[in-house]
Design a protein around this motif. Sequence first.
Motif, PDB file in Angstrom:
ATOM      1  N   GLY A 128      -0.976  -0.844   2.189  1.00  0.00           N
ATOM      2  CA  GLY A 128      -0.078  -1.412   1.197  1.00  0.00           C
ATOM      3  C   GLY A 128       0.450  -0.301   0.308  1.00  0.00           C
ATOM      4  O   GLY A 128       0.154   0.881   0.515  1.00  0.00           O
ATOM      5  N   VAL A 129       1.215  -0.687  -0.680  1.00  0.00           N
ATOM      6  CA  VAL A 129       1.794   0.307  -1.582  1.00  0.00           C
ATOM      7  C   VAL A 129       1.732  -0.242  -3.007  1.00  0.00           C
ATOM      8  O   VAL A 129       1.872  -1.448  -3.225  1.00  0.00           O
ATOM      9  CB  VAL A 129       3.238   0.666  -1.155  1.00  0.00           C
ATOM     10  N   GLN A 130       1.518   0.664  -3.939  1.00  0.00           N
ATOM     11  CA  GLN A 130       1.487   0.255  -5.346  1.00  0.00           C
ATOM     12  C   GLN A 130       2.883   0.434  -5.924  1.00  0.00           C
ATOM     13  O   GLN A 130       3.362   1.572  -6.054  1.00  0.00           O
ATOM     14  CB  GLN A 130       0.484   1.120  -6.118  1.00  0.00           C
ATOM     15  N   LEU A 131       3.534  -0.674  -6.239  1.00  0.00           N
ATOM     16  CA  LEU A 131       4.879  -0.584  -6.831  1.00  0.00           C
ATOM     17  C   LEU A 131       4.737  -0.430  -8.341  1.00  0.00           C
ATOM     18  O   LEU A 131       3.951  -1.138  -8.984  1.00  0.00           O
ATOM     19  CB  LEU A 131       5.700  -1.818  -6.474  1.00  0.00           C
ATOM     20  N   ALA A 132       5.535   0.495  -8.882  1.00  0.00           N
ATOM     21  CA  ALA A 132       5.261   0.918 -10.256  1.00  0.00           C
ATOM     22  C   ALA A 132       6.522   1.249 -11.033  1.00  0.00           C
ATOM     23  O   ALA A 132       7.592   1.507 -10.462  1.00  0.00           O
ATOM     24  CB  ALA A 132       4.361   2.155 -10.215  1.00  0.00           C
ATOM     25  N   HIS A 133       6.359   1.244 -12.344  1.00  0.00           N
ATOM     26  CA  HIS A 133       7.325   1.819 -13.283  1.00  0.00           C
ATOM     27  C   HIS A 133       6.476   2.460 -14.377  1.00  0.00           C
ATOM     28  O   HIS A 133       5.609   1.807 -14.966  1.00  0.00           O
ATOM     29  CB  HIS A 133       8.231   0.733 -13.858  1.00  0.00           C
ATOM     30  N   ALA A 134       6.720   3.747 -14.628  1.00  0.00           N
ATOM     31  CA  ALA A 134       5.821   4.482 -15.536  1.00  0.00           C
ATOM     32  C   ALA A 134       6.077   4.201 -17.013  1.00  0.00           C
ATOM     33  O   ALA A 134       5.286   4.623 -17.872  1.00  0.00           O
ATOM     34  CB  ALA A 134       5.919   5.978 -15.262  1.00  0.00           C
ATOM     35  N   GLY A 135       7.185   3.522 -17.341  1.00  0.00           N
ATOM     36  CA  GLY A 135       7.435   3.175 -18.741  1.00  0.00           C
ATOM     37  C   GLY A 135       7.456   4.402 -19.641  1.00  0.00           C
ATOM     38  O   GLY A 135       8.078   5.421 -19.323  1.00  0.00           O
ATOM     39  N   GLY A 207       7.026  -2.630   6.941  1.00  0.00           N
ATOM     40  CA  GLY A 207       5.852  -3.210   7.622  1.00  0.00           C
ATOM     41  C   GLY A 207       4.559  -3.092   6.840  1.00  0.00           C
ATOM     42  O   GLY A 207       3.473  -3.222   7.418  1.00  0.00           O
ATOM     43  N   PHE A 208       4.658  -2.861   5.532  1.00  0.00           N
ATOM     44  CA  PHE A 208       3.438  -2.836   4.715  1.00  0.00           C
ATOM     45  C   PHE A 208       2.726  -4.187   4.822  1.00  0.00           C
ATOM     46  O   PHE A 208       3.364  -5.237   4.980  1.00  0.00           O
ATOM     47  CB  PHE A 208       3.775  -2.563   3.245  1.00  0.00           C
ATOM     48  N   ASP A 209       1.389  -4.143   4.673  1.00  0.00           N
ATOM     49  CA  ASP A 209       0.585  -5.368   4.793  1.00  0.00           C
ATOM     50  C   ASP A 209       0.377  -6.051   3.446  1.00  0.00           C
ATOM     51  O   ASP A 209       0.144  -7.252   3.386  1.00  0.00           O
ATOM     52  CB  ASP A 209      -0.792  -5.028   5.371  1.00  0.00           C
ATOM     53  N   PHE A 210       0.353  -5.265   2.394  1.00  0.00           N
ATOM     54  CA  PHE A 210       0.160  -5.855   1.062  1.00  0.00           C
ATOM     55  C   PHE A 210       0.879  -4.997   0.029  1.00  0.00           C
ATOM     56  O   PHE A 210       1.259  -3.849   0.301  1.00  0.00           O
ATOM     57  CB  PHE A 210      -1.334  -5.996   0.712  1.00  0.00           C
ATOM     58  N   ILE A 211       1.056  -5.600  -1.139  1.00  0.00           N
ATOM     59  CA  ILE A 211       1.677  -4.878  -2.261  1.00  0.00           C
ATOM     60  C   ILE A 211       0.740  -4.996  -3.447  1.00  0.00           C
ATOM     61  O   ILE A 211       0.128  -6.049  -3.659  1.00  0.00           O
ATOM     62  CB  ILE A 211       3.059  -5.485  -2.591  1.00  0.00           C
ATOM     63  N   GLU A 212       0.633  -3.889  -4.178  1.00  0.00           N
ATOM     64  CA  GLU A 212      -0.098  -3.931  -5.449  1.00  0.00           C
ATOM     65  C   GLU A 212       0.904  -3.627  -6.557  1.00  0.00           C
ATOM     66  O   GLU A 212       1.595  -2.607  -6.495  1.00  0.00           O
ATOM     67  CB  GLU A 212      -1.230  -2.903  -5.455  1.00  0.00           C
ATOM     68  N   ILE A 213       0.959  -4.485  -7.548  1.00  0.00           N
ATOM     69  CA  ILE A 213       1.819  -4.210  -8.703  1.00  0.00           C
ATOM     70  C   ILE A 213       0.973  -3.438  -9.721  1.00  0.00           C
ATOM     71  O   ILE A 213      -0.153  -3.848 -10.039  1.00  0.00           O
ATOM     72  CB  ILE A 213       2.357  -5.515  -9.319  1.00  0.00           C
ATOM     73  N   ARG A 256       5.975 -12.378  -6.366  1.00  0.00           N
ATOM     74  CA  ARG A 256       5.271 -13.356  -5.516  1.00  0.00           C
ATOM     75  C   ARG A 256       6.281 -14.151  -4.670  1.00  0.00           C
ATOM     76  O   ARG A 256       6.068 -14.386  -3.471  1.00  0.00           O
ATOM     77  CB  ARG A 256       4.437 -14.289  -6.397  1.00  0.00           C
ATOM     78  N   GLU A 257       7.366 -14.550  -5.299  1.00  0.00           N
ATOM     79  CA  GLU A 257       8.373 -15.338  -4.563  1.00  0.00           C
ATOM     80  C   GLU A 257       9.036 -14.517  -3.454  1.00  0.00           C
ATOM     81  O   GLU A 257       9.473 -15.052  -2.441  1.00  0.00           O
ATOM     82  CB  GLU A 257       9.439 -15.868  -5.537  1.00  0.00           C
ATOM     83  N   ALA A 258       9.075 -13.194  -3.658  1.00  0.00           N
ATOM     84  CA  ALA A 258       9.780 -12.333  -2.698  1.00  0.00           C
ATOM     85  C   ALA A 258       8.876 -11.821  -1.574  1.00  0.00           C
ATOM     86  O   ALA A 258       9.356 -11.202  -0.629  1.00  0.00           O
ATOM     87  CB  ALA A 258      10.376 -11.136  -3.442  1.00  0.00           C
ATOM     88  N   TRP A 259       7.570 -12.068  -1.667  1.00  0.00           N
ATOM     89  CA  TRP A 259       6.616 -11.418  -0.745  1.00  0.00           C
ATOM     90  C   TRP A 259       5.585 -12.437  -0.293  1.00  0.00           C
ATOM     91  O   TRP A 259       4.868 -12.996  -1.121  1.00  0.00           O
ATOM     92  CB  TRP A 259       5.926 -10.271  -1.500  1.00  0.00           C
ATOM     93  N   ASP A 260       5.493 -12.677   1.036  1.00  0.00           N
ATOM     94  CA  ASP A 260       4.554 -13.727   1.476  1.00  0.00           C
ATOM     95  C   ASP A 260       3.239 -13.179   2.014  1.00  0.00           C
ATOM     96  O   ASP A 260       2.384 -13.928   2.456  1.00  0.00           O
ATOM     97  CB  ASP A 260       5.222 -14.666   2.499  1.00  0.00           C
ATOM     98  N   LYS A 261       3.061 -11.857   1.976  1.00  0.00           N
ATOM     99  CA  LYS A 261       1.767 -11.291   2.391  1.00  0.00           C
ATOM    100  C   LYS A 261       0.916 -11.082   1.122  1.00  0.00           C
ATOM    101  O   LYS A 261       1.367 -11.357   0.017  1.00  0.00           O
ATOM    102  CB  LYS A 261       2.028  -9.973   3.125  1.00  0.00           C
ATOM    103  N   PRO A 262      -0.310 -10.554   1.279  1.00  0.00           N
ATOM    104  CA  PRO A 262      -1.173 -10.423   0.090  1.00  0.00           C
ATOM    105  C   PRO A 262      -0.537  -9.614  -1.053  1.00  0.00           C
ATOM    106  O   PRO A 262       0.078  -8.573  -0.822  1.00  0.00           O
ATOM    107  CB  PRO A 262      -2.423  -9.719   0.640  1.00  0.00           C
ATOM    108  N   LEU A 263      -0.729 -10.159  -2.251  1.00  0.00           N
ATOM    109  CA  LEU A 263      -0.212  -9.521  -3.459  1.00  0.00           C
ATOM    110  C   LEU A 263      -1.383  -9.223  -4.393  1.00  0.00           C
ATOM    111  O   LEU A 263      -2.143 -10.126  -4.753  1.00  0.00           O
ATOM    112  CB  LEU A 263       0.789 -10.453  -4.158  1.00  0.00           C
TER     113      LEU A 263
END
Length: 400
Positions: A128-135, A207-213, A256-263
Amino acid sequence: MKATNDAVPGVYGYFPQNNPEIGTILEKTESGPLLFTPITIGNLTFKNRIFAAPMCQYSSDNGHATDWHLVHIGSMASRGVGAICMEATSVVPEGRISPEDAGLWTDSQMEPLKRIVNFTHSQGTKIGVQLAHAGRKASTYSPWIRQKAGSRRTASKDENGWPDEVFGPSPVSWSNDFVKPKELSKDQLVKIEDAFVAAIGRCMEIGFDFIEIHSAHGYLLSSFVSPLSNVRSDDLGGQSLANRLRWPLRLIKRCREAWDKPLFVRISATDWAEGPEQENGVWKQFGIEQSKIYASEMYKLGVDLVHVSSGGNWSEQNIIIRPGIHVPFAESIKQANPKQLVGVVGLIKDPKLAEACLQEGKADVIFLARALMRNPHWPMEAAEQLGVRVKVANQYERAF
Ligand SMILES: Cc1cc2nc3c(=O)[nH]c(=O)nc-3n(C[C@H](O)[C@H](O)[C@H](O)COP(=O)(O)O)c2cc1C
């Protein structure tokens, strides 16, 4: 040369040997260690519960993954971890921590990631990948440049930084050496939500399996939930916890609405500032009581796993360092809502500590960062210590 190249099915996706079973128990017994027991999260089953935590490598080329990432991720993928979460990957260029951070704000960033994802899948490992914004912590340096720079501070334009485009919930700088961030308007916040959703579209194609916010360590979402960094006077901040959680939860809902695999969502369960979390009804810092509420709201939105970390939002934090540092926080979140799957990270080196956390129901998966960086073969050694034999990559079998 050309004939040889034509003989393989493309650079991306040609592997001499797939290893789908690595990291799984060879002689199955009734009750093997939980660390090596598969777990289903959302609609996906992971072969074991050893997860690689996100680790910035400061090695991207204008946000594009490089060969370094293939080797770094590949070294863990081929040694039997159940899952790998790739590093903080910014959804907009100005949301990077450093100029060398990973990004997913444009389509050309997908191709090198596909290569890494394909290789990881060939080893039976989820990625998976960690989607981020460093603020307000954007526009800084990689640690090794920081050492030369002498202090942790905002990078100037001459140093490839973007000090005029550093944004946060409020104009409160992270420390005196960081620029004062510009307060994000409501329109700008919607644009950031859109950027997360666009990056998720790319994650699907890759093709990532999961996303981490990323809602930890003082980066944008983490700074939104804390009263130390979010002093807005509108309905998105200030003393009211509901206000501070409103925008992060809206963003999570859209993801969540945009991604149907594990969040997954990673949180900092406390700011580690001096004093209590709340005093005379006033929130003094973000802490475990607010974390439990944040996690329960995420659960309602369908977040599959809360990944518990801490700190990073308060430059004068006073962290009590010890093995399994975040386990009590993970346990509190699980106790508040036993249905919530929880991952824990932080100074877990000893496989027996990892296994005890799982056996005692304090967490559902174990994330490791530095232990795996030091020793990608950690899963094999953990298996030995826990008294089981697991499959090793065919290519490495003679070493075990
Ligand atoms: C080199 C390095 C890079 C890191 N990058 C990230 C990151 O991209 N995102 C994140 O949430 N945490 C990041 N972290 C924190 C780790 O994921 C982890 O939470 C921390 O190192 C504690 O776990 P450990 O004791 O197993 O190393 C990083 C840590 C290290 C050492």
